[in-house]
Scaffold this active site. Structure first.
Site, PDB file in Angstrom:
ATOM      1  N   GLU A  94       9.829  17.747 -24.842  1.00  0.00           N
ATOM      2  CA  GLU A  94       9.483  18.093 -23.621  1.00  0.00           C
ATOM      3  C   GLU A  94      10.130  19.392 -23.134  1.00  0.00           C
ATOM      4  OE1 GLU A  94       6.792  16.597 -22.569  1.00  0.00           O
ATOM      5  OE2 GLU A  94       6.975  14.437 -23.073  1.00  0.00           O
TER       6      GLU A  94
ATOM      7  N   ARG B   6      -1.979  22.336 -14.410  1.00  0.00           N
ATOM      8  CA  ARG B   6      -1.155  21.292 -14.594  1.00  0.00           C
ATOM      9  C   ARG B   6      -1.489  20.366 -16.123  1.00  0.00           C
ATOM     10  NH1 ARG B   6       1.220  16.237 -10.914  1.00  0.00           N
ATOM     11  NH2 ARG B   6       2.805  15.291 -12.568  1.00  0.00           N
TER      12      ARG B   6
ATOM     13  N   LYS C  62       8.500  22.780 -14.139  1.00  0.00           N
ATOM     14  CA  LYS C  62       7.659  21.633 -13.882  1.00  0.00           C
ATOM     15  C   LYS C  62       7.175  21.927 -12.357  1.00  0.00           C
ATOM     16  CE  LYS C  62       6.025  17.189 -14.499  1.00  0.00           C
ATOM     17  NZ  LYS C  62       5.991  15.799 -15.056  1.00  0.00           N
TER      18      LYS C  62
ATOM     19  N   HIS D  35       7.901   8.473 -27.815  1.00  0.00           N
ATOM     20  CA  HIS D  35       7.028   9.323 -27.179  1.00  0.00           C
ATOM     21  C   HIS D  35       7.341  10.805 -27.326  1.00  0.00           C
ATOM     22  CE1 HIS D  35       4.420  10.625 -23.944  1.00  0.00           C
ATOM     23  NE2 HIS D  35       5.467  11.533 -23.540  1.00  0.00           N
TER      24      HIS D  35
ATOM     25  N   HIS E 117      -0.162  16.517 -26.163  1.00  0.00           N
ATOM     26  CA  HIS E 117      -0.188  15.103 -25.683  1.00  0.00           C
ATOM     27  C   HIS E 117      -1.565  14.331 -26.001  1.00  0.00           C
ATOM     28  CE1 HIS E 117       3.310  16.062 -23.324  1.00  0.00           C
ATOM     29  NE2 HIS E 117       3.469  15.003 -22.741  1.00  0.00           N
TER      30      HIS E 117
ATOM     31  N   LYS F  51       3.550  11.535 -11.406  1.00  0.00           N
ATOM     32  CA  LYS F  51       2.671  10.720 -12.108  1.00  0.00           C
ATOM     33  C   LYS F  51       3.308   9.298 -12.272  1.00  0.00           C
ATOM     34  CE  LYS F  51      -0.420  14.034 -14.507  1.00  0.00           C
ATOM     35  NZ  LYS F  51      -0.548  14.404 -15.978  1.00  0.00           N
TER      36      LYS F  51
ATOM     37  N   HIS G 120      -0.722  11.141 -27.959  1.00  0.00           N
ATOM     38  CA  HIS G 120      -1.089   9.797 -27.556  1.00  0.00           C
ATOM     39  C   HIS G 120      -1.562   8.985 -28.511  1.00  0.00           C
ATOM     40  CE1 HIS G 120      -0.661  10.857 -22.818  1.00  0.00           C
ATOM     41  NE2 HIS G 120       0.485  10.565 -23.492  1.00  0.00           N
TER      42      HIS G 120
ATOM     43  N   ARG H 213       0.740  -1.267  -0.102  1.00  0.00           N
ATOM     44  CA  ARG H 213       0.084  -0.021  -0.071  1.00  0.00           C
ATOM     45  C   ARG H 213       0.986   1.224   0.139  1.00  0.00           C
ATOM     46  NH1 ARG H 213      -3.461  -2.875   3.605  1.00  0.00           N
ATOM     47  NH2 ARG H 213      -5.232  -3.819   2.345  1.00  0.00           N
TER      48      ARG H 213
ATOM     49  N   ASN I 149       0.164  18.852 -20.626  1.00  0.00           N
ATOM     50  CA  ASN I 149      -0.217  17.752 -21.655  1.00  0.00           C
ATOM     51  C   ASN I 149      -0.327  18.693 -23.166  1.00  0.00           C
ATOM     52  OD1 ASN I 149      -0.789  16.023 -19.636  1.00  0.00           O
ATOM     53  ND2 ASN I 149      -2.700  16.681 -19.263  1.00  0.00           N
TER      54      ASN I 149
ATOM     55  N   GLU J  22      -3.841  17.660 -10.949  1.00  0.00           N
ATOM     56  CA  GLU J  22      -4.210  18.179 -12.198  1.00  0.00           C
ATOM     57  C   GLU J  22      -5.538  18.361 -12.305  1.00  0.00           C
ATOM     58  OE1 GLU J  22      -2.425  16.215 -15.701  1.00  0.00           O
ATOM     59  OE2 GLU J  22      -4.250  16.176 -16.579  1.00  0.00           O
TER      60      GLU J  22
HETATM   61  N1  LIG Z   1       5.208  10.654 -15.383  1.00  0.00           N
HETATM   62  C1  LIG Z   1       5.158  11.452 -16.000  1.00  0.00           C
HETATM   63  O1  LIG Z   1       4.939  12.470 -15.692  1.00  0.00           O
HETATM   64  C2  LIG Z   1       5.629  11.323 -17.392  1.00  0.00           C
HETATM   65  C3  LIG Z   1       5.920  12.537 -18.386  1.00  0.00           C
HETATM   66  C4  LIG Z   1       6.612  12.254 -19.626  1.00  0.00           C
HETATM   67  C5  LIG Z   1       6.494  11.016 -19.943  1.00  0.00           C
HETATM   68  N2  LIG Z   1       6.438   9.966 -19.482  1.00  0.00           N
HETATM   69  C6  LIG Z   1       6.432   8.680 -19.931  1.00  0.00           C
HETATM   70  O2  LIG Z   1       8.033   8.352 -20.377  1.00  0.00           O
HETATM   71  C7  LIG Z   1       8.198   7.401 -21.231  1.00  0.00           C
HETATM   72  C8  LIG Z   1       9.241   7.877 -21.993  1.00  0.00           C
HETATM   73  O3  LIG Z   1      10.376   7.998 -21.469  1.00  0.00           O
HETATM   74  P1  LIG Z   1      11.916   7.877 -22.057  1.00  0.00           P
HETATM   75  O4  LIG Z   1      11.825   8.773 -23.367  1.00  0.00           O
HETATM   76  O5  LIG Z   1      12.770   8.264 -21.208  1.00  0.00           O
HETATM   77  O6  LIG Z   1      11.938   6.487 -22.715  1.00  0.00           O
HETATM   78  P2  LIG Z   1      12.844   5.251 -22.315  1.00  0.00           P
HETATM   79  O7  LIG Z   1      12.765   5.032 -20.745  1.00  0.00           O
HETATM   80  O8  LIG Z   1      12.402   3.980 -23.009  1.00  0.00           O
HETATM   81  O9  LIG Z   1      14.029   5.446 -22.476  1.00  0.00           O
HETATM   82  C9  LIG Z   1      14.685   5.583 -23.735  1.00  0.00           C
HETATM   83  C10 LIG Z   1      15.621   4.420 -24.220  1.00  0.00           C
HETATM   84  O10 LIG Z   1      16.974   4.871 -23.972  1.00  0.00           O
HETATM   85  C11 LIG Z   1      17.740   4.193 -23.292  1.00  0.00           C
HETATM   86  N3  LIG Z   1      18.328   4.885 -22.201  1.00  0.00           N
HETATM   87  C12 LIG Z   1      17.827   5.636 -21.132  1.00  0.00           C
HETATM   88  N4  LIG Z   1      19.064   6.256 -20.433  1.00  0.00           N
HETATM   89  C13 LIG Z   1      20.129   5.970 -21.281  1.00  0.00           C
HETATM   90  C14 LIG Z   1      21.530   6.409 -21.111  1.00  0.00           C
HETATM   91  N5  LIG Z   1      21.814   7.084 -20.205  1.00  0.00           N
HETATM   92  N6  LIG Z   1      22.586   5.913 -22.060  1.00  0.00           N
HETATM   93  C15 LIG Z   1      22.071   5.260 -23.027  1.00  0.00           C
HETATM   94  N7  LIG Z   1      20.740   4.744 -23.106  1.00  0.00           N
HETATM   95  C16 LIG Z   1      19.763   5.036 -22.258  1.00  0.00           C
HETATM   96  C17 LIG Z   1      16.760   3.128 -22.635  1.00  0.00           C
HETATM   97  O11 LIG Z   1      17.367   1.794 -22.721  1.00  0.00           O
HETATM   98  C18 LIG Z   1      15.626   3.277 -23.673  1.00  0.00           C
HETATM   99  O12 LIG Z   1      15.957   2.404 -24.715  1.00  0.00           O
HETATM  100  C19 LIG Z   1       6.854   7.179 -21.835  1.00  0.00           C
HETATM  101  O13 LIG Z   1       6.389   5.916 -21.350  1.00  0.00           O
HETATM  102  C20 LIG Z   1       5.798   8.349 -21.388  1.00  0.00           C
HETATM  103  O14 LIG Z   1       4.562   7.903 -21.209  1.00  0.00           O
HETATM  104  C21 LIG Z   1       5.939  10.081 -18.218  1.00  0.00           C
END
Ligand SMILES: NC(=O)c1ccc[n+]([C@@H]2O[C@H](COP(=O)([O-])OP(=O)(O)OC[C@H]3O[C@@H](n4cnc5c(N)ncnc54)[C@H](O)[C@@H]3O)[C@@H](O)[C@H]2O)c1
Length: 375
Positions: A191, A247, A233, A272, A254, A149, A258, A127, A251, A243
């Site tokens: 972003e 907030r 942020k 993404h 987005h 999030k 999406h 939990r 988006n 949100e």
């Molecule tokens: N929670 C939130 O507020 C929020 C906000 C924006 C996006 N997101 C989410 O984030 C995700 C996308 O995140 P992302 O773009 O970081 O993608 P990811 O986590 O898939 O990383 C991208 C790629 O980079 C590689 N990688 C990561 N760090 C590395 C490094 N230092 N050196 C070499 N390779 C590296 C990983 O292996 C992966 O293949 C999506 O699922 C999206 O929905 C969440």
């Protein structure tokens, strides 16, 4: 009060859930020392992206060892596919095998995929247990690691199952970006640019001047942009954690983005951040056609994205893009309010706002033109 001095952390003020976001060089080596005062037991359960573990686990382990912190390591397969119930169940089971307690702290070591998955696991394990983020992509350093999030994807769409769960600490070490592939840098850059487009025209102008060198590897520019983005942020989240209002501006791009990701099957076809970049341009295009945004501002955003090597047209997909499919995805969006679609529109660069009054014919015309434009 937050400040932008390069040595002090950015603070996210959320009462008893407040935390620091450190941004800079050499933070991985100091991770153990920075984490130790925040954890009750000198042990962490580290959830790492498999690629990140291969490249940087040694550095993290040395830092934790030096601070007397033991750790378990769980490797998450690369890619969006890991934000799934199947992966969550596997991870939870691996953590439960180590007999965790309420004070067991999870550490997310990777990009947004690992951060969202680990944060959600922390939200529901026993939990709720604490977690810490060491984001390793530009996207996760400027966006996903901050704000609490967490979640996973479903066949029906992105992030449809999740929880708000704030981390205890975020360490954004910009040195980790040196191993990140260029396409991932560009993806995260969307972003960064988003903060300028939302409400910070001066930052957008700074990005126009410095974005390309930042992407090429200019460390000072990277540190400044990550810090500025985290500050933006933190300010928005502190004013509206769940949100209920402003907030939602985060988006921008987005709702379109999406839908683009869903149509490309959450695959490497469109990352993404690339989907968000295209989504921002589509939102500006919609605003221009609604007569509320100067066409020059859309042209400026497009030119900047192009100069930074980001996509400015939809990629070709099998069977082509279909307008009706966009509407199907829009209705699964979390931002649907009493059946009305919500979009973030703009009166210009740095002047975004939430709208529930988008004329369907105009939206349809925008989608049709983007769907039919050749890549
Ligand atoms: N929670 C939130 O507020 C929020 C906000 C924006 C996006 N997101 C989410 O984030 C995700 C996308 O995140 P992302 O773009 O970081 O993608 P990811 O986590 O898939 O990383 C991208 C790629 O980079 C590689 N990688 C990561 N760090 C590395 C490094 N230092 N050196 C070499 N390779 C590296 C990983 O292996 C992966 O293949 C999506 O699922 C999206 O929905 C969440």
């Amino acid at each position: 009060m937050n400040n932008l001095s390069p040595n002090s952390p950015v603070r996210l003020d959320l009462g008893e859930r407040s935390y620091d976001i450190h941004v800079g060089s050499g933070l991985l080596a100091r991770a153990g020392q920075l984490i130790r005062p925040l954890i009750k037991m000198p042990h962490l359960f580290v959830v790492a992206d498999e690629k990140v573990a291969e490249l940087h686990h040694e550095g993290l382990a040395a830092s934790l060892d030096a601070a007397g912190i033991g750790h378990d390591l769980y490797r998450v397969p690369q890619g969006e596919g890991s934000k799934s119930f199947a992966r969550l169940e596997h991870l939870m089971s691996a953590i439960l095998d180590t007999r965790p307690e309420r004070n067991t702290t999870l550490l997310a070591f990777g990009g947004g995929v690992v951060g969202d998955l680990t944060g959600f696991a922390a939200a529901i394990l026993l939990r709720g247990v604490p977690f810490i983020q060491i984001p390793t992509t530009l996207l996760s350093q400027v966006d996903s690691s901050v704000g609490g999030k967490t979640g996973i994807n479903m066949a029906q769409g992105k992030n449809l199952v999740g929880a708000f769960h704030q981390p205890r600490l975020v360490l954004a070490d910009i040195d980790l970006l040196s191993t990140l592939p260029r396409r991932e840098m560009n993806s995260g850059y969307a972003e960064v640019a988003k903060y300028g487009l939302i409400d910070d025209p001066a930052f957008f102008a700074w990005l126009e001047a410095n974005g390309p060198s930042l992407l090429e590897g200019d460390r000072e520019a990277r540190a400044y942009a990550v810090r500025h983005s985290c500050h933006a942020k933190a300010r928005i989240v502190a004013g509206d954690e769940r949100e209920a209002g402003n907030r939602a501006l985060l988006n921008l791009g987005h709702t379109f983005g999406h839908a683009l990701e869903a149509e490309t099957g959450f695959s490497t076809r469109l990352h993404h951040g690339e989907a968000v970049a295209l989504g921002c341009l589509m939102a500006f295009d919609l605003s221009v056609r609604m007569g509320i945004c100067p066409a020059d501002d859309l042209a400026r955003a497009r030119a900047h994205f192009q100069a930074c090597g980001m996509p400015v047209r939809l990629p070709a997909i099998e069977g082509g893009w279909r307008v009706e499919r966009f509407f199907e995805h829009f209705t699964h969006d979390k931002k649907v309010d009493q059946g009305r679609l919500t979009f973030i529109l703009a009166r210009g660069i740095g002047q975004s706002f939430v709208s529930r009054d988008v004329p369907q014919e105009t939206l349809r015309a925008v989608l049709k033109d983007w769907a039919e434009a050749l890549p």
